[in-house]
Scaffold this motif. Structure first.
Motif, PDB file in Angstrom:
ATOM      1  N   LEU A 105     -75.935  -2.284  60.470  1.00 41.17           N
ATOM      2  CA  LEU A 105     -74.778  -2.200  61.357  1.00 41.17           C
ATOM      3  C   LEU A 105     -75.044  -2.990  62.644  1.00 41.17           C
ATOM      4  N   ASP A 106     -76.276  -2.945  63.150  1.00 44.34           N
ATOM      5  CA  ASP A 106     -76.628  -3.734  64.335  1.00 44.34           C
ATOM      6  C   ASP A 106     -76.359  -5.219  64.109  1.00 44.34           C
ATOM      7  N   LEU A 107     -76.778  -5.715  62.949  1.00 39.82           N
ATOM      8  CA  LEU A 107     -76.591  -7.134  62.648  1.00 39.82           C
ATOM      9  C   LEU A 107     -75.116  -7.481  62.564  1.00 39.82           C
ATOM     10  N   ARG A 108     -74.330  -6.588  61.981  1.00 45.12           N
ATOM     11  CA  ARG A 108     -72.903  -6.881  61.839  1.00 45.12           C
ATOM     12  C   ARG A 108     -72.197  -6.821  63.193  1.00 45.12           C
ATOM     13  N   ILE A 109     -72.400  -5.762  63.953  1.00 43.28           N
ATOM     14  CA  ILE A 109     -71.680  -5.605  65.223  1.00 43.28           C
ATOM     15  C   ILE A 109     -72.245  -6.541  66.296  1.00 43.28           C
ATOM     16  N   GLY A 110     -73.471  -7.017  66.111  1.00 46.27           N
ATOM     17  CA  GLY A 110     -74.099  -7.905  67.082  1.00 46.27           C
ATOM     18  C   GLY A 110     -73.401  -9.241  67.250  1.00 46.27           C
ATOM     19  N   ARG A 111     -72.568  -9.607  66.319  1.00 43.96           N
ATOM     20  CA  ARG A 111     -71.821 -10.869  66.441  1.00 43.96           C
ATOM     21  C   ARG A 111     -70.559 -10.695  67.290  1.00 43.96           C
ATOM     22  N   ALA A 112     -70.255  -9.459  67.662  1.00 43.97           N
ATOM     23  CA  ALA A 112     -69.073  -9.188  68.487  1.00 43.97           C
ATOM     24  C   ALA A 112     -69.390  -9.459  69.956  1.00 43.97           C
ATOM     25  N   ARG A 113     -68.365  -9.759  70.707  1.00 39.51           N
ATOM     26  CA  ARG A 113     -68.510  -9.961  72.151  1.00 39.51           C
ATOM     27  C   ARG A 113     -68.702  -8.626  72.854  1.00 39.51           C
ATOM     28  N   ALA A 114     -67.916  -7.638  72.461  1.00 40.75           N
ATOM     29  CA  ALA A 114     -67.959  -6.316  73.080  1.00 40.75           C
ATOM     30  C   ALA A 114     -67.359  -5.310  72.112  1.00 40.75           C
ATOM     31  N   CYS A 115     -67.516  -4.032  72.412  1.00 40.09           N
ATOM     32  CA  CYS A 115     -67.022  -2.977  71.520  1.00 40.09           C
ATOM     33  C   CYS A 115     -66.442  -1.830  72.335  1.00 40.09           C
ATOM     34  N   ILE A 116     -65.272  -1.385  71.933  1.00 39.13           N
ATOM     35  CA  ILE A 116     -64.659  -0.165  72.476  1.00 39.13           C
ATOM     36  C   ILE A 116     -64.448   0.768  71.298  1.00 39.13           C
ATOM     37  N   ASP A 117     -64.923   1.992  71.407  1.00 42.64           N
ATOM     38  CA  ASP A 117     -64.737   2.982  70.346  1.00 42.64           C
ATOM     39  C   ASP A 117     -63.913   4.127  70.908  1.00 42.64           C
ATOM     40  N   ILE A 118     -62.588   4.100  70.666  1.00 39.07           N
ATOM     41  CA  ILE A 118     -61.729   5.136  71.257  1.00 39.07           C
ATOM     42  C   ILE A 118     -61.933   6.493  70.600  1.00 39.07           C
ATOM     43  N   THR A 119     -62.631   6.536  69.467  1.00 37.15           N
ATOM     44  CA  THR A 119     -62.858   7.820  68.798  1.00 37.15           C
ATOM     45  C   THR A 119     -64.095   8.535  69.325  1.00 37.15           C
ATOM     46  N   SER A 120     -64.953   7.834  70.035  1.00 35.97           N
ATOM     47  CA  SER A 120     -66.182   8.425  70.551  1.00 35.97           C
ATOM     48  C   SER A 120     -65.995   8.794  72.017  1.00 35.97           C
ATOM     49  N   LEU A 121     -66.138  10.070  72.321  1.00 32.74           N
ATOM     50  CA  LEU A 121     -66.015  10.501  73.715  1.00 32.74           C
ATOM     51  C   LEU A 121     -67.371  10.690  74.375  1.00 32.74           C
ATOM     52  N   ASP A 122     -68.429  10.569  73.606  1.00 35.07           N
ATOM     53  CA  ASP A 122     -69.758  10.776  74.164  1.00 35.07           C
ATOM     54  C   ASP A 122     -70.673   9.573  73.974  1.00 35.07           C
ATOM     55  N   GLY A 123     -70.194   8.534  73.301  1.00 33.31           N
ATOM     56  CA  GLY A 123     -70.988   7.334  73.105  1.00 33.31           C
ATOM     57  C   GLY A 123     -72.128   7.481  72.122  1.00 33.31           C
ATOM     58  N   LYS A 124     -72.098   8.538  71.309  1.00 36.22           N
ATOM     59  CA  LYS A 124     -73.216   8.790  70.404  1.00 36.22           C
ATOM     60  C   LYS A 124     -72.923   8.455  68.947  1.00 36.22           C
ATOM     61  N   SER A 125     -71.779   7.863  68.656  1.00 37.03           N
ATOM     62  CA  SER A 125     -71.461   7.512  67.269  1.00 37.03           C
ATOM     63  C   SER A 125     -72.386   6.392  66.802  1.00 37.03           C
ATOM     64  N   ALA A 126     -72.494   6.236  65.487  1.00 35.21           N
ATOM     65  CA  ALA A 126     -73.334   5.179  64.924  1.00 35.21           C
ATOM     66  C   ALA A 126     -72.889   3.810  65.424  1.00 35.21           C
ATOM     67  N   LEU A 127     -71.587   3.579  65.489  1.00 36.88           N
ATOM     68  CA  LEU A 127     -71.079   2.293  65.963  1.00 36.88           C
ATOM     69  C   LEU A 127     -71.462   2.058  67.423  1.00 36.88           C
ATOM     70  N   MET A 128     -71.318   3.077  68.272  1.00 38.63           N
ATOM     71  CA  MET A 128     -71.662   2.935  69.686  1.00 38.63           C
ATOM     72  C   MET A 128     -73.155   2.677  69.867  1.00 38.63           C
ATOM     73  N   GLN A 129     -73.981   3.364  69.106  1.00 36.99           N
ATOM     74  CA  GLN A 129     -75.429   3.167  69.220  1.00 36.99           C
ATOM     75  C   GLN A 129     -75.810   1.733  68.828  1.00 36.99           C
ATOM     76  N   SER A 130     -75.229   1.239  67.751  1.00 37.68           N
ATOM     77  CA  SER A 130     -75.503  -0.143  67.341  1.00 37.68           C
ATOM     78  C   SER A 130     -74.991  -1.137  68.378  1.00 37.68           C
ATOM     79  N   ALA A 131     -73.800  -0.891  68.901  1.00 37.35           N
ATOM     80  CA  ALA A 131     -73.219  -1.799  69.896  1.00 37.35           C
ATOM     81  C   ALA A 131     -74.055  -1.824  71.175  1.00 37.35           C
ATOM     82  N   LYS A 132     -74.652  -0.679  71.541  1.00 36.39           N
ATOM     83  CA  LYS A 132     -75.506  -0.649  72.735  1.00 36.39           C
ATOM     84  C   LYS A 132     -76.685  -1.600  72.586  1.00 36.39           C
TER      85      LYS A 132
END
Length: 179
Positions: A105-132
């Motif tokens: 997931l890190d490799l896939r999301i790493g090609r993005a400029r930025a990420c907003i996850d409106i479903t995560s209110l605590d920043g602890k989702s798998a997508l948010m962790q990879s995006a960090k």
């Protein structure tokens, strides 16, 4: 008489407009095609941001095609092939990415400029962790959108506006109390 309001578009616009403009974003990939995704697309359109939606087959995908066009909707299995230098906005449950943070997931999301996850209110989702770890800009969770929606809902129900400085102060104080 029954009156209904949807604050998703307003919430997204108020919460993220300055941030998206600051990132210099002109293209976005919205993950999902449900009502929240369509609201996000409406807000993006108002900001002048080009968008695509990634969706699984089903009624939401068909409705999104009817509302936008086939050009704006891609199959979910190809979402990670569309994100080069784009803003990625997640509107689907975090479970769509699995419960474990993995390097794939890190490799896939790493090609993005930025990420907003409106479903995560605590920043602890798998997508948010990879995006960090992988994105150019720190990812943003959905708490700002939830706050902006709450302020608009208060205004709709009471007729009074809340001073956003006061609300931000209350949010900051709440954060101090929970630490």
């Amino acid at each position: 008489r029954f009156v209904a309001h949807n604050t998703d578009v307003i919430g997204f616009d108020v919460a993220y407009r300055r941030l998206i403009t600051g990132w210099g974003t002109v293209n976005a990939l919205v993950l999902g095609a449900g009502p929240a995704a369509r609201a996000v697309c409406s807000a993006l359109y108002g900001m002048g941001v080009n968008y695509m939606m990634a969706s699984r087959p089903g009624p939401n995908k068909e409705l999104s095609k009817a509302v936008t066009s086939d050009q704006h909707v891609v199959d979910w299995i190809y979402w990670d092939q569309c994100i080069d230098d784009m803003l990625v906005i997640n509107t689907v449950p975090s479970s769509a990415f699995g419960s474990n943070v993995d390097r794939n997931l890190d490799l896939r999301i790493g090609r993005a400029r930025a990420c907003i996850d409106i479903t995560s209110l605590d920043g602890k989702s798998a997508l948010m962790q990879s995006a960090k770890r992988a994105c150019q800009f720190p990812p943003v969770d959905g708490s700002s959108m939830a706050l902006a929606q709450s302020m608009k809902q208060f205004e709709l129900y009471t007729g009074h506006q809340i001073d956003d400085t006061g609300v931000l102060h209350m949010q900051l104080m709440k954060g101090w109390r929970t630490r």
